[in-house]
Design an enzyme around this catalytic site. Sequence first.
Site, short mmCIF file in Angstrom:
data_model
loop_
_atom_site.label_atom_id
_atom_site.label_comp_id
_atom_site.label_asym_id
_atom_site.label_seq_id
_atom_site.Cartn_x
_atom_site.Cartn_y
_atom_site.Cartn_z
N HIS A 212 -5.99 -0.58 5.33
CA HIS A 212 -5.79 0.23 6.54
C HIS A 212 -6.87 0.13 7.64
O HIS A 212 -7.58 1.09 7.93
CB HIS A 212 -5.54 1.69 6.19
CG HIS A 212 -6.37 2.30 5.09
ND1 HIS A 212 -7.75 2.22 5.06
CD2 HIS A 212 -6.01 3.01 4.00
CE1 HIS A 212 -8.18 2.87 4.00
NE2 HIS A 212 -7.17 3.34 3.32
N HIS B 269 3.03 14.05 0.96
CA HIS B 269 2.41 15.36 0.62
C HIS B 269 3.45 16.44 0.83
O HIS B 269 4.26 16.36 1.77
CB HIS B 269 1.18 15.63 1.50
CG HIS B 269 0.03 14.73 1.19
ND1 HIS B 269 -0.66 14.80 0.01
CD2 HIS B 269 -0.55 13.74 1.91
CE1 HIS B 269 -1.63 13.88 0.01
NE2 HIS B 269 -1.58 13.22 1.15
N HIS C 1 0.84 -1.21 0.00
CA HIS C 1 0.00 0.00 0.00
C HIS C 1 0.88 1.26 0.00
O HIS C 1 1.24 1.78 1.05
CB HIS C 1 -0.93 -0.01 1.20
CG HIS C 1 -2.03 1.00 1.11
ND1 HIS C 1 -3.31 0.77 1.57
CD2 HIS C 1 -2.05 2.25 0.60
CE1 HIS C 1 -4.05 1.84 1.35
NE2 HIS C 1 -3.31 2.76 0.76
N ASP D 1 0.82 2.45 3.81
CA ASP D 1 -0.02 3.53 3.29
C ASP D 1 0.84 4.80 3.14
O ASP D 1 0.43 5.91 3.51
CB ASP D 1 -1.25 3.79 4.17
CG ASP D 1 -2.29 4.65 3.46
OD1 ASP D 1 -2.06 5.04 2.29
OD2 ASP D 1 -3.35 4.94 4.07
N ASN E 250 -4.49 6.56 -7.28
CA ASN E 250 -4.97 7.96 -7.24
C ASN E 250 -3.92 8.96 -7.72
O ASN E 250 -3.51 9.85 -6.99
CB ASN E 250 -5.51 8.32 -5.85
CG ASN E 250 -4.50 8.16 -4.72
OD1 ASN E 250 -3.48 7.50 -4.88
ND2 ASN E 250 -4.77 8.78 -3.59
O1 DOR Z 1 -4.31 9.26 4.57
C1 DOR Z 1 -4.53 8.87 3.43
N1 DOR Z 1 -3.87 9.38 2.37
N2 DOR Z 1 -5.49 7.97 3.23
C2 DOR Z 1 -5.89 7.59 2.00
O2 DOR Z 1 -6.75 6.77 1.91
C3 DOR Z 1 -5.31 8.26 0.82
C4 DOR Z 1 -3.97 8.77 1.08
C5 DOR Z 1 -3.43 9.72 0.03
O3 DOR Z 1 -3.55 9.41 -1.16
O4 DOR Z 1 -2.85 10.73 0.39
#
Ligand code: DOR
Length: 425
Positions: free
Chosen positions: A233, A310, A60, A306, A94
């Site tokens: 998750h 960012h 993930h 996960d 995504n």
């Molecule tokens: O915290 C998260 N960030 N949860 C998700 O399901 C998507 C992910 C993201 O793409 O930043």
Amino acid sequence: MKIKINNLTIVTSSGLFRKNLFIDKGIIKKISDKPISSRGVDFLIDNENLMVFPGFLDMHVHLREPGFEYKEDIESGQRAALSGGFTAIACMANTNPVNDNSAVTHYIKCKSNETGIPVDVHPIAAITVGLKGEKIVEMGDLKKAGAVGFSDDGYPVENSDILRKAMEYSKCFNIPIICHSEEKKLSKEGQINEGEVSLKLGLKGIPKEAEIIGIYRDIMLAKLTKAKVHIAHVSTKDSVELIRRAKKEGINISCETCPQYFLLTEEEVLGYNTFAKVNPPLRTKEDVMAIREGLKDGTIDVIASDHAPHHIDEKDGEFELAPFGMIGLQTMIPLSLELVRLGVLDFQVLAEKLSRKPHQILGLKPPVIKEGEEACLTIIDPHYEWVLEKDRIRSKSYNTPFLGKKMKGKAVYTIKGGKVFEIED
Ligand code: DOR
């Protein structure tokens, strides 16, 4: 290349052994009790503090390319994965454009091969076009291009009829549907777990029920369709209990959790710490303990990161505007080892959750430490202490609440494709 490994602890499915390994042309040629002579050897690893695991796979990961390369690209993501000790990762859909067609899947495969970084990248394609929850993707094309799973991760497929059809369709390809289980009508605009901390901070909460209801629906659809369904998750006590019961009933379901859900609680966001803003949100001590129990009794199959990079400009602002997500590739090993230190898991079970299970779920051949098998290995020093400083981070982003924290345990080598990769300190 001839590689010799002497005096290391080898973690296999039948136990832990202190053995010596000889690898030639990428194949484990010999596993012996006696040290192997170093004559004619190109690379020698001889260190009794190290442990050899089958290569780790993080199933993930968000790589952000194409479209959001300022947060992460395929190459930086692979570098972070290598530094974290992974021989393979699976990346979510995504991106922009969304990985909902074979051209994007193909692009990810080609680009990741071209970097030369020894981390296989397995794309997970979207379930629906544009992650919009309306039209199911061309699963056959995507599988042919290299997709190993389908997920609208980040967005649940809200229309149960569409998800049901996607599950039915996925059975033709023997590929899992990976559910981001969330009842959006309940969680909408929520920022953190609904509870004491959300009250204190005056932030809109996300009730646990948003995840629990989502998981219940997804389990029921798995039961109805008999498709291979994986829940991403998992973060709450009741989610674990629902999955435990579903498995007992014989429903074809697997699930994962992430280090943040077995180590951190909602208190982490006090002070409006956007690095701790994730979806699903960090929960309570009771949930953390239940997640550990789920890992211990086998309800939770996999540990995944996960990894969600960012940019600091997005995270460093008003809490409500910051995106959800934290990076995790480089902290997976030390944080997962915490489970061994706490007595929740032993090394063998850890190997299952970081290697065998994620490979199996995605339909990939799990690496095995056995004579005659291909050498795909993660070698770790479980005692090595280090601090997660910014300059150690190989990802383009550094959004993690573990920044500046002490870590114990680290990957030191991976072995793959007949070569040894030394992981920088
Ligand atoms: O915290 C998260 N960030 N949860 C998700 O399901 C998507 C992910 C993201 O793409 O930043």
